[in-house]
Design a protein around this motif. Structure first.
Motif, PDB file in Angstrom:
ATOM      1  N   ALA A 205      53.378 -36.027 -95.128  1.00  0.00           N
ATOM      2  CA  ALA A 205      53.574 -36.858 -93.936  1.00  0.00           C
ATOM      3  C   ALA A 205      55.042 -37.209 -93.753  1.00  0.00           C
TER       4      ALA A 205
ATOM      5  N   CYS B 175      50.908 -43.138 -89.730  1.00  0.00           N
ATOM      6  CA  CYS B 175      50.282 -42.391 -90.823  1.00  0.00           C
ATOM      7  C   CYS B 175      49.078 -43.146 -91.361  1.00  0.00           C
TER       8      CYS B 175
ATOM      9  N   MET C  47      46.813 -39.283 -92.880  1.00  0.00           N
ATOM     10  CA  MET C  47      47.349 -39.458 -94.228  1.00  0.00           C
ATOM     11  C   MET C  47      46.561 -40.525 -94.976  1.00  0.00           C
TER      12      MET C  47
END
Length: 287
Positions: A70, A26, A59
């Protein structure tokens, strides 16, 4: 894992991939950075090639809704979360009075607030895991003035994560969620380190794989017995039985330049040679 496009995060992803892990990468680096190599998609390709499963998610840790989305996507795809790694970080080594408010806010939004948001979003799912771990890349709590004298905005933002970890280890104990931190003893070879520390120091750095191996060792321990620890990479691995620490040196045999924030109370393992502390220009004894 927050971050993971390059450096230590990439090395951690690769290490877990070798164990066949499912990894949600992420980060906001979906497109190539003008100065730094690596994207979440390139990391995902390496994870898959090494035998893991990858879920690259764009993200920004500063965006609460993006963090929650996420985590929700990760749970939807992989069925749950066993490990939360707070790896994303902003780096800025400068005097407090020379730090613009915008820069100050960026440090705290990513380092402190980002770790809080990611951990908070993962927490309900970690409670359902058989061996849940939270690992943050943050330093041991050593309140030596020199750590703060020249770089207080950055230092306080990183030590905030250490303080969270101290509190969370107790707060989440009944949930059997282990909370630990990890920090390098010496400079780690990464694109960001080269930008800030200069290419000349690379011969005194270690490879990021030492942090990856340490992270793997920590998060595969029983969560109900190994928690509340501020780990230094080589000390942790030495305690795990690793004796060949030279394998991690960029140039085996060279003395290694100490990183910032490493307290004297955690000495280097036997045989580790340290060079003069000069990763930054303001090391000094400060009573």
């Amino acid at each position: 894992m927050s971050g993971g496009s390059r450096g230590i995060g990439l090395a951690i992803a690769r290490r877990f991939a070798q164990a066949g892990a499912n990894i949600a990468i992420c980060s906001k680096t979906a497109e190539p950075h003008p100065k730094l190599p690596g994207t979440i998609h390139e990391t995902a390709e390496q994870v898959i090639a090494l035998g893991g499963k990858a879920l690259p998610i764009v993200m920004d840790v500063r965006d609460e809704k993006a963090v929650q989305a996420a985590v929700a996507e990760t749970v939807s795809v992989f069925g749950g979360i066993d490990i939360c790694i707070n790896n994303a970080a902003a780096f800025w080594m400068e005097h407090s009075m020379a730090t613009a408010t915008k820069r100050h806010d960026l440090l705290f939004d990513i380092n402190e607030r980002g770790a809080f948001l990611v951990t908070q979003a993962c927490y309900p799912h970690l409670k359902k895991s058989d061996n849940p771990h939270i690992l943050s890349l943050a330093p041991p709590l050593d309140l030596k003035p020199v750590w703060f004298k020249y770089t207080s905005p950055y230092s306080v933002s990183k030590f905030a994560v250490s303080l969270y970890s101290l509190g969370w280890a107790s707060e989440f104990k009944e949930d059997r969620i282990a909370v630990n931190t990890l920090w390098p003893r010496v400079g780690i070879d990464s694109p960001a380190a080269i930008v800030h520390g200069g290419d000349a120091l690379r011969s005194e750095f270690r490879k990021p794989e030492i942090m990856a191996d340490a992270a793997f060792a920590i998060t595969t321990k029983p969560s109900d017995t190994f928690t509340g620890n501020f780990c230094i990479d080589d000390t942790l691995l030495y305690e795990e039985g690793v004796r060949d620490l030279e394998q991690y040196s960029m140039v085996p045999g060279n003395a290694l330049v100490p990183d910032y924030f490493v307290p004297e109370s955690i000495p280097a393992p036997p045989g580790v040679k340290l060079s003069t502390p000069r990763l930054y220009d303001f090391y000094e004894d400060d009573e």
